[in-house]
Design an enzyme around this catalytic site. Structure first.
Site, PDB file in Angstrom:
ATOM      1  N   CYS A   2       1.150  -1.536   0.449  1.00  0.00           N
ATOM      2  CA  CYS A   2       0.188  -0.085  -0.026  1.00  0.00           C
ATOM      3  C   CYS A   2       1.043   1.158  -0.035  1.00  0.00           C
ATOM      4  O   CYS A   2       2.083   1.356   0.763  1.00  0.00           O
ATOM      5  CB  CYS A   2      -0.875  -0.011   1.296  1.00  0.00           C
ATOM      6  SG  CYS A   2      -1.757  -1.625   1.569  1.00  0.00           S
ATOM      7  N   ARG A  27       4.711   0.178  -6.284  1.00  0.00           N
ATOM      8  CA  ARG A  27       5.111  -0.231  -5.219  1.00  0.00           C
ATOM      9  C   ARG A  27       3.484  -1.822  -5.411  1.00  0.00           C
ATOM     10  O   ARG A  27       3.777  -2.809  -5.030  1.00  0.00           O
ATOM     11  CB  ARG A  27       4.666   0.105  -3.425  1.00  0.00           C
ATOM     12  CG  ARG A  27       5.366   1.206  -3.142  1.00  0.00           C
ATOM     13  CD  ARG A  27       4.413   2.713  -2.447  1.00  0.00           C
ATOM     14  NE  ARG A  27       4.839   2.102  -1.278  1.00  0.00           N
ATOM     15  CZ  ARG A  27       5.476   1.851  -0.456  1.00  0.00           C
ATOM     16  NH1 ARG A  27       6.806   2.408  -0.577  1.00  0.00           N
ATOM     17  NH2 ARG A  27       5.307   1.153   1.038  1.00  0.00           N
ATOM     18  N   TRP A  75      -3.069  -2.444  -1.877  1.00  0.00           N
ATOM     19  CA  TRP A  75      -2.622  -3.840  -1.750  1.00  0.00           C
ATOM     20  C   TRP A  75      -3.731  -5.028  -0.856  1.00  0.00           C
ATOM     21  O   TRP A  75      -3.185  -4.502   0.434  1.00  0.00           O
ATOM     22  CB  TRP A  75      -0.808  -3.696  -1.612  1.00  0.00           C
ATOM     23  CG  TRP A  75      -0.537  -5.487  -2.272  1.00  0.00           C
ATOM     24  CD1 TRP A  75       0.075  -5.318  -3.868  1.00  0.00           C
ATOM     25  CD2 TRP A  75       0.462  -6.360  -1.730  1.00  0.00           C
ATOM     26  NE1 TRP A  75       0.426  -6.724  -3.792  1.00  0.00           N
ATOM     27  CE2 TRP A  75      -0.112  -7.713  -2.665  1.00  0.00           C
ATOM     28  CE3 TRP A  75      -0.188  -7.021  -0.836  1.00  0.00           C
ATOM     29  CZ2 TRP A  75       1.274  -8.762  -2.760  1.00  0.00           C
ATOM     30  CZ3 TRP A  75       0.397  -8.104  -0.468  1.00  0.00           C
ATOM     31  CH2 TRP A  75       0.651  -9.224  -1.323  1.00  0.00           C
ATOM     32  N   ASN A 101      -1.551   1.505   6.035  1.00  0.00           N
ATOM     33  CA  ASN A 101      -0.368   0.692   5.404  1.00  0.00           C
ATOM     34  C   ASN A 101       0.116  -0.154   6.150  1.00  0.00           C
ATOM     35  O   ASN A 101       0.455  -0.076   7.180  1.00  0.00           O
ATOM     36  CB  ASN A 101       0.336   1.478   4.409  1.00  0.00           C
ATOM     37  CG  ASN A 101       2.025   0.356   3.788  1.00  0.00           C
ATOM     38  OD1 ASN A 101       1.692  -0.685   3.964  1.00  0.00           O
ATOM     39  ND2 ASN A 101       2.916   1.187   3.291  1.00  0.00           N
ATOM     40  N   GLY A 102      -0.270  -1.438   6.292  1.00  0.00           N
ATOM     41  CA  GLY A 102       0.309  -2.393   7.240  1.00  0.00           C
ATOM     42  C   GLY A 102      -1.212  -3.584   7.640  1.00  0.00           C
ATOM     43  O   GLY A 102      -1.445  -3.701   6.706  1.00  0.00           O
ATOM     44  N   GLU A 481      19.511 -14.642  -9.372  1.00  0.00           N
ATOM     45  CA  GLU A 481      18.828 -13.413 -10.007  1.00  0.00           C
ATOM     46  C   GLU A 481      18.683 -13.070 -11.793  1.00  0.00           C
ATOM     47  O   GLU A 481      16.966 -13.053 -11.772  1.00  0.00           O
ATOM     48  CB  GLU A 481      19.417 -12.686  -9.762  1.00  0.00           C
ATOM     49  CG  GLU A 481      19.954 -11.738  -9.795  1.00  0.00           C
ATOM     50  CD  GLU A 481      18.674 -10.519  -9.328  1.00  0.00           C
ATOM     51  OE1 GLU A 481      18.262 -11.593  -8.105  1.00  0.00           O
ATOM     52  OE2 GLU A 481      18.112  -9.451  -9.824  1.00  0.00           O
ATOM     53  N   LYS A 485      14.345 -13.071 -11.868  1.00  0.00           N
ATOM     54  CA  LYS A 485      14.133 -11.519 -13.460  1.00  0.00           C
ATOM     55  C   LYS A 485      13.152 -12.311 -14.283  1.00  0.00           C
ATOM     56  O   LYS A 485      12.154 -11.673 -14.299  1.00  0.00           O
ATOM     57  CB  LYS A 485      15.490 -11.057 -13.729  1.00  0.00           C
ATOM     58  CG  LYS A 485      15.926  -9.645 -13.830  1.00  0.00           C
ATOM     59  CD  LYS A 485      16.582  -9.083 -12.867  1.00  0.00           C
ATOM     60  CE  LYS A 485      14.959  -9.202 -11.452  1.00  0.00           C
ATOM     61  NZ  LYS A 485      15.392  -8.331 -10.608  1.00  0.00           N
ATOM     62  N   GLU A 488       9.789 -12.843 -12.381  1.00  0.00           N
ATOM     63  CA  GLU A 488       8.687 -12.460 -11.675  1.00  0.00           C
ATOM     64  C   GLU A 488       8.349 -11.352 -12.776  1.00  0.00           C
ATOM     65  O   GLU A 488       7.147 -10.779 -13.172  1.00  0.00           O
ATOM     66  CB  GLU A 488       9.458 -10.903 -11.151  1.00  0.00           C
ATOM     67  CG  GLU A 488      10.616 -10.951 -11.506  1.00  0.00           C
ATOM     68  CD  GLU A 488      11.968  -9.647  -9.855  1.00  0.00           C
ATOM     69  OE1 GLU A 488      12.487  -9.229  -9.885  1.00  0.00           O
ATOM     70  OE2 GLU A 488      10.476  -9.386  -9.060  1.00  0.00           O
ATOM     71  N   HIS A 504      20.993 -34.255 -10.639  1.00  0.00           N
ATOM     72  CA  HIS A 504      20.672 -35.829  -8.563  1.00  0.00           C
ATOM     73  C   HIS A 504      19.239 -35.543  -9.282  1.00  0.00           C
ATOM     74  O   HIS A 504      18.598 -34.995  -8.028  1.00  0.00           O
ATOM     75  CB  HIS A 504      21.342 -34.643  -7.688  1.00  0.00           C
ATOM     76  CG  HIS A 504      22.603 -34.826  -7.947  1.00  0.00           C
ATOM     77  ND1 HIS A 504      23.666 -36.123  -7.598  1.00  0.00           N
ATOM     78  CD2 HIS A 504      23.543 -34.044  -7.656  1.00  0.00           C
ATOM     79  CE1 HIS A 504      24.704 -35.988  -7.313  1.00  0.00           C
ATOM     80  NE2 HIS A 504      25.044 -34.911  -7.823  1.00  0.00           N
ATOM     81  N   LYS A 603       6.992  -3.369  -4.708  1.00  0.00           N
ATOM     82  CA  LYS A 603       7.932  -2.833  -4.889  1.00  0.00           C
ATOM     83  C   LYS A 603       8.656  -3.802  -3.027  1.00  0.00           C
ATOM     84  O   LYS A 603      10.125  -3.607  -3.234  1.00  0.00           O
ATOM     85  CB  LYS A 603       8.554  -2.220  -5.154  1.00  0.00           C
ATOM     86  CG  LYS A 603       9.867  -0.915  -5.108  1.00  0.00           C
ATOM     87  CD  LYS A 603      10.570  -2.039  -5.944  1.00  0.00           C
ATOM     88  CE  LYS A 603      12.218  -1.430  -5.759  1.00  0.00           C
ATOM     89  NZ  LYS A 603      12.996  -1.668  -6.435  1.00  0.00           N
TER      90      LYS A 603
HETATM   91  O1  M6R Z   1      13.942  -3.799  -0.636  1.00  0.00           O
HETATM   92  P1  M6R Z   1      14.391  -5.259  -0.881  1.00  0.00           P
HETATM   93  O2  M6R Z   1      15.678  -5.130  -1.426  1.00  0.00           O
HETATM   94  O3  M6R Z   1      14.806  -5.776   0.706  1.00  0.00           O
HETATM   95  O4  M6R Z   1      13.153  -5.518  -1.021  1.00  0.00           O
HETATM   96  C1  M6R Z   1      13.733  -7.541  -1.207  1.00  0.00           C
HETATM   97  C2  M6R Z   1      13.105  -9.077  -2.412  1.00  0.00           C
HETATM   98  O5  M6R Z   1      11.946  -8.096  -1.969  1.00  0.00           O
HETATM   99  C3  M6R Z   1      13.174  -7.697  -3.446  1.00  0.00           C
HETATM  100  O6  M6R Z   1      14.855  -7.761  -3.969  1.00  0.00           O
HETATM  101  C4  M6R Z   1      12.819  -8.506  -4.432  1.00  0.00           C
HETATM  102  O7  M6R Z   1      12.547  -9.443  -4.927  1.00  0.00           O
HETATM  103  C5  M6R Z   1      12.237  -7.592  -6.205  1.00  0.00           C
HETATM  104  N1  M6R Z   1      11.285  -7.971  -6.605  1.00  0.00           N
HETATM  105  C6  M6R Z   1      13.075  -8.373  -7.560  1.00  0.00           C
HETATM  106  O8  M6R Z   1      13.566  -8.201  -8.097  1.00  0.00           O
END
Ligand code: M6R
Length: 608
Positions: A2, A27, A75, A101-102, A481, A485, A488, A504, A603
């Site tokens: 949020c 976000r 959210w 938010n929370g 990574e 990428k 997502e 394995h 985000k």
């Molecule tokens: O703000 P942060 O680095 O703590 O966030 C951690 C993850 O939520 C963040 O890296 C997430 O995996 C990204 N969307 C990846 O692209």
């Protein structure tokens, strides 16, 4: 997650709130709403869906008049995304409106209590209890009411509240959820993140937990829970409005990928001084380091993947045992921590709930906590014992790129500094690393220049349903990574494996045409990964490799090769990851995916 914006000033609030919310879209959200205070009345407009729905509903904010207001992007956590569950929520009499938010953990108990007192609930949210609770507590003094809330609410919250009884002002406070105050000229604001404030001011105050802020056009007052007035100390934000805009690019993600050479430069330059690494205010001596018996690196998502790189390079350069943990696991696994533990937490936002909780646990048990963070003044930055900022600038796309890359650099600098302190690298070796670090931004530029080739291959391969990434050692860390990428933003199933592990079990999934990305840039193990590549190729895999320039043998075993410049082994991940970021981006673009705001993702993950 949020987003909150609040405004009090000389302008019509609704259009300002809509603009501010637009800057928080990154976000992740599924509904939006605003509440505006006008002449002792509160008007609310809210709707499920994207901000455009709210824009249309309010004719770009023109139909909701008033100079004070609060806005929200939601959210969904409690209750589906719907008009009625959207914020703001209004109290029984309509005299108080709340955005939140929370998560309120004791909302069910509070709801039951309020229902007994005759309050009825329209939504399924935890937030609606706050609106009714405000009305229940209110006895003519909003500050008292806010303080009372801090005693009753359990969980996390950033709140914006307006009261029909208090024209010209609004209230806000936070606990474990981000909220920043923008100190303007004739206008004052709050927001979940700085980009929403930049069009109005670059002077901000980072609200602390349980501080209550009262904002009007010309005044910002902050109180603690004893009603003591606190000093408002401004922090100047060194970003201008354009830093958080697309600047002609189609997507923030692409802009951020292309910005990486400059971001790296900003992260490296101030820390290489007269042939020495200087780590800001993080002062650690050789003796202190010798006393460290274990290093924990704790983070989530891509930041965790930086941690995996960190484990390899810190162990190599210090010979201190390093464990890398996913924060949500670490916090509940009863880790063995004492005063000889150094804990490194990595977070772009500095607001990730699990990472914050893990950090607090570590501190409680005596660890010294070093945070690697991008967002100035964020919770992690403020609570850690030491902070190294990544200086990547605002990162808006949900899928991280430049923040990841700058985190890598900070981990590299740390490993080199530790090696220097412990005498594990001689002067000549260190000097070679400094030169390599200085050359890195230019090499990254060179890697990005190959983007058309990657775009072409993405256009040929975007319709795959499952993709594997393999690598060894640092290449394995980068494979994690690359796979994330792709998943997502393109929604293609993908997995990352250590090259030697595939046989394995998972190799059973390799069949004719299965796409396997082989990362073969970690020189000490390049022969080994080449054999793993041969193994999958023999079973029909279509092989795309990432190799260093001049590696003829990888050319021979691969269908396609993306080359990256060669650097020293510890620094190589900074270049190896680039083709993977670009590939994910172009595949998602080819598939017409929502690149900057992928479905279901936020985000900054501020709930557990
Ligand atoms: O703000 P942060 O680095 O703590 O966030 C951690 C993850 O939520 C963040 O890296 C997430 O995996 C990204 N969307 C990846 O692209």
């Amino acid at each position: 997650m949020c987003g909150i914006v609040g405004y009090a000033g000389g302008k019509e609030a609704a259009p300002v709130l809509l603009k501010g919310l637009e800057k928080l879209e990154y976000r992740g959200y599924d509904s939006a709403g605003i509440a505006v205070l006008n002449d002792g009345k509160i008007e609310i407009a809210k709707a499920a869906g994207k901000l455009q729905v709210l824009r249309d509903l309010t004719h770009e904010g023109q139909t909701v008049a008033g100079l004070v207001g609060i806005g929200h992007t939601r959210w969904a956590t409690h209750g589906e995304p719907s008009d009625v569950n959207s914020h703001p929520h209004i109290s029984k009499s309509g005299r108080f409106a709340v955005v939140h938010n929370g998560i309120i953990e004791n909302y069910q108990q509070l709801k039951a209590m309020l229902q007994k007192k005759g309050f009825t609930f329209l939504s399924q949210t935890d937030t609606e209890v706050i609106a009714h609770l405000v009305e229940f507590f209110y006895q003519g003094d909003m500050l008292d009411t806010m303080i009372r809330l801090t005693n009753e609410l359990e969980g996390s919250y950033a709140l914006g509240i307006i009261s029909a009884d208090e024209d010209g002002k609004f209230y806000a406070m936070r606990k474990d959820s981000p909220l920043v105050v923008g100190l303007g000229e004739g206008e004052n604001l709050v927001a979940s993140d700085v980009p929403s404030l930049l069009a109005h001011t670059q002077e901000v105050y980072y609200l602390n937990d349980r501080e209550v802020v009262v904002l009007s056009a010309d005044k910002v007052e902050i109180f603690d829970t004893n009603r003591e007035r606190l000093e408002v100390t401004a922090t100047h934000i060194d970003w201008d409005v354009t830093a958080a805009e697309k600047g002609g690019y189609e997507h923030f993600m692409f802009k951020e990928i292309m910005e990486q050479p400059q971001s790296l430069q900003k992260t490296i330059s101030p820390r290489l001084q007269d042939g020495r690494i200087v780590l800001d205010d993080f002062h650690i001596t050789a003796d202190m380091l010798r006393n460290v018996s274990k290093i924990y690196i704790v983070a989530c998502g891509s930041s965790y993947h930086v941690g995996v790189v960190g484990k390899y390079i810190l162990e190599q350069s210090t010979r201190i045992p390093v464990e890398v943990d996913i924060a949500s696991e670490f916090r509940y696994r009863d880790p063995i921590i004492d005063e000889r533990t150094l804990m490194i937490v990595i977070s772009q936002s500095g607001e990730t709930a699990d990472t914050i909780a893990a950090m607090r646990e570590g501190k409680k048990q005596g660890a010294r906590v070093l945070a690697i963070v991008n967002v100035l003044g964020s919770t992690i930055a403020r609570e850690a014992d030491d902070v190294l900022y990544t200086w990547a600038g605002p990162e808006i796309a949900v899928a991280t790129t430049k923040a990841y890359s700058t985190q890598l650099i900070v981990v590299d600098l740390l490993a080199l500094k530790f090696a220097e302190l412990l005498g594990r690298m001689d002067e000549a070796e260190l000097a070679e690393y400094y030169r390599a670090l200085q050359a890195l931004p230019q090499q990254l530029e060179q890697t990005l220049a190959d983007k058309e080739k990657i775009q072409y291959w993405a256009s040929q391969l975007y319709n795959k349903h499952s993709i594997f990434f393999i690598g060894r050692n640092l290449d394995y860390a980068v494979a994690l990574e690359g796979s994330l990428k792709l998943k997502e933003i393109s929604y293609i199933h993908s997995e990352a494996y250590a090259g030697g592990e595939l046989k394995h079990g998972t190799i059973s999934l390799i069949e004719d045409g299965t796409l396997v990305f082989t990362l073969a840039t970690y020189q000490p193990l390049v022969e080994k990964i080449r054999s793993n590549a041969e193994e999958v190729r023999a079973r029909g895999a279509y092989l795309v490799s990432v190799a260093v320039e001049g590696d003829e043998q990888m050319q021979e075993v691969s269908d396609v090769v993306f080359t990256v410049p060669r650097t020293l082994p510890l620094l190589q991940p900074s270049l190896t990851v680039i083709p993977l970021q670009l590939f994910a981006y172009y595949v998602a673009s080819q598939k017409g995916c929502s690149i900057d705001q992928p479905k279901n993702l936020a985000k900054s993950v501020t709930v557990e």
